[in-house]
Write a protein that holds these residues in place. Structure first.
Motif, PDB file in Angstrom:
ATOM      1  N   UNK A   1      -9.887  -0.740  -1.867  1.00  0.00           N
ATOM      2  CA  UNK A   1      -9.965  -0.616  -0.411  1.00  0.00           C
ATOM      3  C   UNK A   1      -9.235  -1.751   0.298  1.00  0.00           C
ATOM      4  N   UNK A   2      -9.169  -2.923  -0.331  1.00  0.00           N
ATOM      5  CA  UNK A   2      -8.442  -4.048   0.254  1.00  0.00           C
ATOM      6  C   UNK A   2      -7.032  -4.155  -0.309  1.00  0.00           C
ATOM      7  N   UNK A   3      -6.618  -3.186  -1.120  1.00  0.00           N
ATOM      8  CA  UNK A   3      -5.281  -3.053  -1.712  1.00  0.00           C
ATOM      9  C   UNK A   3      -4.955  -4.177  -2.697  1.00  0.00           C
TER      10      UNK A   3
ATOM     11  N   UNK B   1      -4.248   7.317  -7.575  1.00  0.00           N
ATOM     12  CA  UNK B   1      -3.980   8.327  -6.542  1.00  0.00           C
ATOM     13  C   UNK B   1      -4.965   8.100  -5.399  1.00  0.00           C
ATOM     14  N   UNK B   2      -4.701   8.800  -4.280  1.00  0.00           N
ATOM     15  CA  UNK B   2      -5.621   8.756  -3.154  1.00  0.00           C
ATOM     16  C   UNK B   2      -5.044   8.082  -1.925  1.00  0.00           C
ATOM     17  N   UNK B   3      -5.834   8.077  -0.847  1.00  0.00           N
ATOM     18  CA  UNK B   3      -5.406   7.515   0.433  1.00  0.00           C
ATOM     19  C   UNK B   3      -6.549   6.748   1.079  1.00  0.00           C
ATOM     20  N   UNK B   4      -6.163   5.737   1.876  1.00  0.00           N
ATOM     21  CA  UNK B   4      -7.102   5.013   2.730  1.00  0.00           C
ATOM     22  C   UNK B   4      -6.604   5.112   4.164  1.00  0.00           C
TER      23      UNK B   4
ATOM     24  N   UNK C   1      -3.019   5.365   8.205  1.00  0.00           N
ATOM     25  CA  UNK C   1      -2.936   5.302   6.749  1.00  0.00           C
ATOM     26  C   UNK C   1      -2.401   3.928   6.338  1.00  0.00           C
ATOM     27  N   UNK C   2      -3.182   3.210   5.512  1.00  0.00           N
ATOM     28  CA  UNK C   2      -2.700   1.906   5.063  1.00  0.00           C
ATOM     29  C   UNK C   2      -2.577   1.843   3.535  1.00  0.00           C
ATOM     30  N   UNK C   3      -2.523   3.011   2.907  1.00  0.00           N
ATOM     31  CA  UNK C   3      -2.506   3.094   1.451  1.00  0.00           C
ATOM     32  C   UNK C   3      -1.385   2.271   0.831  1.00  0.00           C
ATOM     33  N   UNK C   4      -0.230   2.291   1.436  1.00  0.00           N
ATOM     34  CA  UNK C   4       0.934   1.621   0.843  1.00  0.00           C
ATOM     35  C   UNK C   4       1.188   0.232   1.428  1.00  0.00           C
ATOM     36  N   UNK C   5       0.288  -0.241   2.250  1.00  0.00           N
ATOM     37  CA  UNK C   5       0.476  -1.579   2.816  1.00  0.00           C
ATOM     38  C   UNK C   5       0.086  -2.632   1.799  1.00  0.00           C
ATOM     39  N   UNK C   6       0.810  -3.765   1.758  1.00  0.00           N
ATOM     40  CA  UNK C   6       0.445  -4.838   0.824  1.00  0.00           C
ATOM     41  C   UNK C   6      -0.875  -5.480   1.215  1.00  0.00           C
ATOM     42  N   UNK C   7      -1.563  -6.043   0.233  1.00  0.00           N
ATOM     43  CA  UNK C   7      -2.891  -6.606   0.459  1.00  0.00           C
ATOM     44  C   UNK C   7      -2.892  -7.673   1.543  1.00  0.00           C
ATOM     45  N   UNK C   8      -1.825  -8.476   1.621  1.00  0.00           N
ATOM     46  CA  UNK C   8      -1.807  -9.596   2.576  1.00  0.00           C
ATOM     47  C   UNK C   8      -1.807  -9.132   4.029  1.00  0.00           C
TER      48      UNK C   8
ATOM     49  N   UNK D   1     -14.275   5.359  11.061  1.00  0.00           N
ATOM     50  CA  UNK D   1     -13.581   4.073  11.020  1.00  0.00           C
ATOM     51  C   UNK D   1     -12.734   3.991   9.775  1.00  0.00           C
ATOM     52  N   UNK D   2     -13.315   4.341   8.628  1.00  0.00           N
ATOM     53  CA  UNK D   2     -12.571   4.313   7.372  1.00  0.00           C
ATOM     54  C   UNK D   2     -12.782   5.614   6.621  1.00  0.00           C
ATOM     55  N   UNK D   3     -11.682   6.181   6.133  1.00  0.00           N
ATOM     56  CA  UNK D   3     -11.725   7.350   5.264  1.00  0.00           C
ATOM     57  C   UNK D   3     -11.149   6.988   3.906  1.00  0.00           C
ATOM     58  N   UNK D   4     -11.889   7.291   2.876  1.00  0.00           N
ATOM     59  CA  UNK D   4     -11.448   7.125   1.496  1.00  0.00           C
ATOM     60  C   UNK D   4     -11.254   8.534   0.951  1.00  0.00           C
TER      61      UNK D   4
END
Length: 253
Positions: free
Chosen positions: A59-61, A67-70, A76-83, A13-16
């Protein structure tokens, strides 16, 4: 022949992935890699300053990455804004209660729909009574948070977090400040939410509560992952015992 990496990613479901959060020379989180699968309650243990809440914020941005990815369900939502993270099915509660004191319990819960897409907001608004009943706050719906016990305020936060039907619920010290009866009630509530399909990830200092509630534990110290496995395996791990009890504790336990 099936690629085992492809299978793993399909079931996670989630990869860190190699996540780091550095504040100047302070490595609050330093190269964390872990994964969570649906239908489990996960927890992360660690002494104060080990990086647990910082990881949750990343994890909630809400916390910027070094560095790293979610990756959530393959996306991949690493670069998505928190909202926008809530749109993907991730919700959270905070280490300290964050409720609007001048609004009723019902209004505070409905705030949980504000970050959702329009159609989801309609669905959430229609199920507020069901959610309040589920977490045990329906009878105090018209009261303000400052008229409630701390345990009840925590329940309101749970309701606000789940009103949008998240797939993953992140809980930052959900039983902090509660007595033993209130902690037991929250543990029951978490099990009920799991039965409804809400995977959970908990940061908590109450080791016994984590052992009783979680299916799988991670342990952190100084920003790094030092152990993972079943609750019994993790709490008996010598590095975990040393982190909590001091040098040599693992050998003597």
């Amino acid at each position: 022949m099936t690629d085992t990496t492809t299978v793993r990613r399909r079931t996670a479901l989630l990869e860190v992935q190699d996540v780091a959060v550095h504040f100047g020379g302070v490595k609050a989180v330093d190269g964390i890699t872990l994964e969570m699968r649906p239908g489990q309650i996960y927890g992360v243990l660690g002494p104060n300053g080990s990086g647990k809440s910082t990881l949750l914020g990343a994890m909630t941005r809400l916390t910027p990455l070094t560095r790293g990815r979610f990756v959530l369900d393959g996306k991949d939502y690493t670069r998505r804004p928190a909202r926008t993270v809530h749109h993907m099915g991730i919700a959270r509660t905070f280490q300290t209660v964050r409720l609007l004191e001048d609004r009723s319990v019902r209004d505070n819960i409905l705030l949980g729909q504000d970050t959702l897409p329009k159609q989801q907001r309609k669905e959430a608004g229609a199920r507020v009574e069901e959610v309040m009943e589920r977490v045990g706050v329906r009878e105090v719906a018209q009261l303000r948070p400052d008229e409630l016990s701390y345990g009840m305020q925590r329940r309101v936060e749970f309701a606000r977090a789940i009103i949008g039907r998240p797939r993953l619920l992140l809980l930052d010290e959900p039983t902090a400040g509660m007595n033993s009866a209130e902690r037991a009630e929250i543990g029951v509530l978490m099990k009920q939410l799991l039965e409804e399909g809400i995977t959970q990830f908990i940061v908590e200092h109450d080791v016994q509560m984590m052992v009783d509630t979680c299916d799988y534990l991670f342990a952190m110290n100084f920003g790094k992952l030092i152990a993972q496995g079943t609750p019994q395996e993790v709490v008996r791990h010598p590095d975990v015992q040393e982190a909590y009890l001091g040098k040599g504790a693992g050998r003597d336990a």
